[in-house]
Design an enzyme around this catalytic site. Structure first.
Site, short mmCIF file in Angstrom:
data_model
loop_
_atom_site.label_atom_id
_atom_site.label_comp_id
_atom_site.label_asym_id
_atom_site.label_seq_id
_atom_site.Cartn_x
_atom_site.Cartn_y
_atom_site.Cartn_z
N SER A 1 -42.42 13.05 26.11
CA SER A 1 -41.86 12.82 24.93
C SER A 1 -40.58 13.25 24.60
CB SER A 1 -43.15 14.13 24.53
OG SER A 1 -42.82 14.50 23.62
N TYR B 1 -46.82 22.60 25.06
CA TYR B 1 -46.97 20.96 24.79
C TYR B 1 -45.72 20.46 25.11
CZ TYR B 1 -47.14 15.99 24.07
OH TYR B 1 -47.22 14.61 23.72
P1 NDP Z 1 -55.08 9.22 22.17
O1 NDP Z 1 -55.56 10.76 21.84
O2 NDP Z 1 -54.74 8.36 21.38
O3 NDP Z 1 -55.04 8.69 23.95
C1 NDP Z 1 -55.08 9.18 24.86
C2 NDP Z 1 -55.56 8.48 25.87
O4 NDP Z 1 -55.72 9.05 26.95
C3 NDP Z 1 -57.50 8.33 25.95
O5 NDP Z 1 -56.99 6.80 26.35
C4 NDP Z 1 -57.73 8.92 26.48
O6 NDP Z 1 -59.47 8.86 27.30
C5 NDP Z 1 -56.98 8.95 27.70
N1 NDP Z 1 -57.19 11.22 27.50
C6 NDP Z 1 -56.74 11.81 27.42
N2 NDP Z 1 -57.22 12.76 28.77
C7 NDP Z 1 -57.17 12.09 29.46
C8 NDP Z 1 -58.26 12.64 30.43
N3 NDP Z 1 -58.27 14.04 31.25
N4 NDP Z 1 -58.33 11.99 32.00
C9 NDP Z 1 -57.93 11.08 31.77
N5 NDP Z 1 -58.00 10.10 30.32
C10 NDP Z 1 -57.19 10.79 29.63
O7 NDP Z 1 -52.52 9.06 22.96
P2 NDP Z 1 -52.30 9.08 22.72
O8 NDP Z 1 -51.75 7.27 22.74
O9 NDP Z 1 -51.19 9.19 21.36
O10 NDP Z 1 -50.62 9.32 23.80
C11 NDP Z 1 -50.56 8.57 25.22
C12 NDP Z 1 -49.35 9.36 25.65
O11 NDP Z 1 -48.30 9.74 25.28
C13 NDP Z 1 -49.74 10.98 26.07
O12 NDP Z 1 -49.14 11.39 27.36
C14 NDP Z 1 -49.04 11.34 24.96
O13 NDP Z 1 -48.74 12.45 25.25
C15 NDP Z 1 -47.64 10.56 24.53
N6 NDP Z 1 -47.11 10.79 23.70
C16 NDP Z 1 -47.83 10.43 22.31
C17 NDP Z 1 -46.86 10.13 21.33
C18 NDP Z 1 -47.95 9.84 19.71
O14 NDP Z 1 -46.55 10.39 18.92
N7 NDP Z 1 -48.85 9.71 19.59
C19 NDP Z 1 -45.79 11.10 21.56
C20 NDP Z 1 -44.73 10.89 22.43
C21 NDP Z 1 -46.00 11.50 23.37
P3 NDP Z 1 -60.50 8.43 26.32
O15 NDP Z 1 -60.39 7.01 25.64
O16 NDP Z 1 -61.82 8.27 27.54
O17 NDP Z 1 -60.54 10.12 25.44
#
Ligand code: NDP
Length: 244
Positions: free
Chosen positions: A140, A153
Site C-alpha cells: 500500500s 496498518y
Molecule cells: P477487501 O476487504 O475488499 O477484500 C479482502 C479480500 O481478502 C477478500 O477476498 C477476503 O476474503 C480476503 N481476506 C481477508 N482476510 C483474509 C485472511 N485472513 N485470510 C485469507 N483471505 C483474507 O480488500 P481490498 O480488495 O480492498 O484489499 C486487498 C489488498 O489490497 C489488501 O492487502 C489491502 O491491504 C490492499 N490495499 C487496498 C487498498 C484499498 O484502498 N482498497 C489500498 C492499498 C492496499 P473473504 O471474502 O473471505 O473475507
C-alpha cells in the site's frame, strides 16, 4: 494470452482487488487458484466468472493469519494447479485507530495476516514455484506515507515492501522475480469510494478520484508477464499521483 499455460495463486481472491487480479490473470491465459477467509459465496462467484469466460479456476478456504491454515491452502492450490508460476499475496486486513486506541489484538491481527501470512505462504509455495516464476505482493502507499489513525496498518505495509526486496535477492538465482504493487485508495469493501474517509483523502489524489480494482489488476498482470523480465525488488505505486 501472455500467461498461457501459467498457473497462478491469488490469496484473498474472493472480493475486491484480489478478485479482479484473479479474473485478469485468467483472462490472460493462466489457470488460477484463489484463497479466501470465510466468504465462500464470493469465492464461488469469482470462480464462476472465470469459468464462464472459458478459464480454469479453483477456490480454497485458508486463513492467511493462521500458519497451518495458510500452509494448507497453498498446498491444496498447488496440487489443484499442478505447480505455481505466479504467486500473488493480496489477502490483507485493515483496522484503523489512532495510537491511543490501538490494542495488542489489533496489532497482532494485522501483522498476522498482512506480514506473517506472506512469510508463511511464500515458504510453503517455494517448493512448488517454478524457476522463472513471479511473486507479487500487494502492499500500500500507506507503507511509505502516513495517513491519520492508520499507523499499524502502514507499518505492516512497509514490512511488505521489505519482504519483497529481500526475497528478490534471495530468489534471484532461481530467476524468481519479486515485486510489490502499492495501491492508493481503491474502491472496495475495505475502502468504499463513498465513505467519509474517502471525502477526506480525495483532495490528496492529483487525479481526483479513487482507483478501480481493474487498474491494480492490470499492473499485476504486467509484473506477472513477459514484459517484466528485468524487474525485481521494486515497488510500483498505483495511486493517481498521491505519492508524487
Ligand atoms: P477487501 O476487504 O475488499 O477484500 C479482502 C479480500 O481478502 C477478500 O477476498 C477476503 O476474503 C480476503 N481476506 C481477508 N482476510 C483474509 C485472511 N485472513 N485470510 C485469507 N483471505 C483474507 O480488500 P481490498 O480488495 O480492498 O484489499 C486487498 C489488498 O489490497 C489488501 O492487502 C489491502 O491491504 C490492499 N490495499 C487496498 C487498498 C484499498 O484502498 N482498497 C489500498 C492499498 C492496499 P473473504 O471474502 O473471505 O473475507
Amino acid at each position: 494470452m501472455s500467461l498461457q499455460d501459467k498457473k497462478a495463486l491469488v490469496t484473498g481472491g474472493s472480493r475486491g482487488i484480489g478478485a479482479a487480479i484473479a479474473k485478469r490473470l485468467a483472462a490472460d491465459g493462466a489457470a488460477v487458484a484463489i484463497t479466501y477467509a470465510g466468504n465462500k459465496a464470493a469465492a464461488d462467484a469469482t470462480v464462476a466468472a472465470i469459468e464462464s469466460a472459458g478459464g480454469t479456476a479453483f477456490a480454497f478456504q485458508a486463513n492467511a493469519g493462521d500458519p497451518s491454515s495458510q500452509r494448507g491452502g497453498i498446498e491444496q492450490a498447488a496440487a489443484a494447479l499442478g505447480g505455481i508460476d505466479i504467486l500473488v499475496h493480496n489477502a490483507g486486513v485493515a483496522e484503523f485507530s489512532p495510537v491511543a486506541d490501538d490494542t495488542d489484538e489489533t496489532y497482532d491481527r494485522q501483522f498476522a495476516v498482512n506480514v506473517k501470512g506472506l512469510h508463511v505462504g511464500t515458504r510453503a509455495a517455494l517448493p512448488h514455484l517454478r524457476d522463472g516464476g513471479r511473486i507479487i505482493l500487494i502492499g500500500s502507499i500507506s507503507g511509505e506515507m502516513a495517513f491519520p489513525a492508520t499507523t499499524v496498518y502502514s507499518a505492516t505495509k512497509a514490512a511488505v515492501a521489505a519482504l519483497a526486496r529481500g526475497w528478490a535477492k534471495d530468489l534471484a538465482a532461481r530467476n524468481i522475480l519479486v515485486n510489490t504493487v502499492q495501491p492508493g485508495p481503491i474502491d472496495t469493501d475495505m475502502n468504499p469510494a463513498d465513505s467519509e474517509f474517502a471525502g477526506q483523502v480525495l483532495g490528496a489524489i492529483p487525479l481526483g478520484r479513487y482507483g478501480k480494482v481493474e487498474e491494480i489488476a492490470g499492473a499485476v498482470a504486467f509484473l506477472a508477464g513477459p514484459d517484466a523480465s528485468y524487474i525485481t525488488g521494486t515497488t510500483l505505486n498505483i495511486d493517481g499521483g498521491a505519492t508524487a
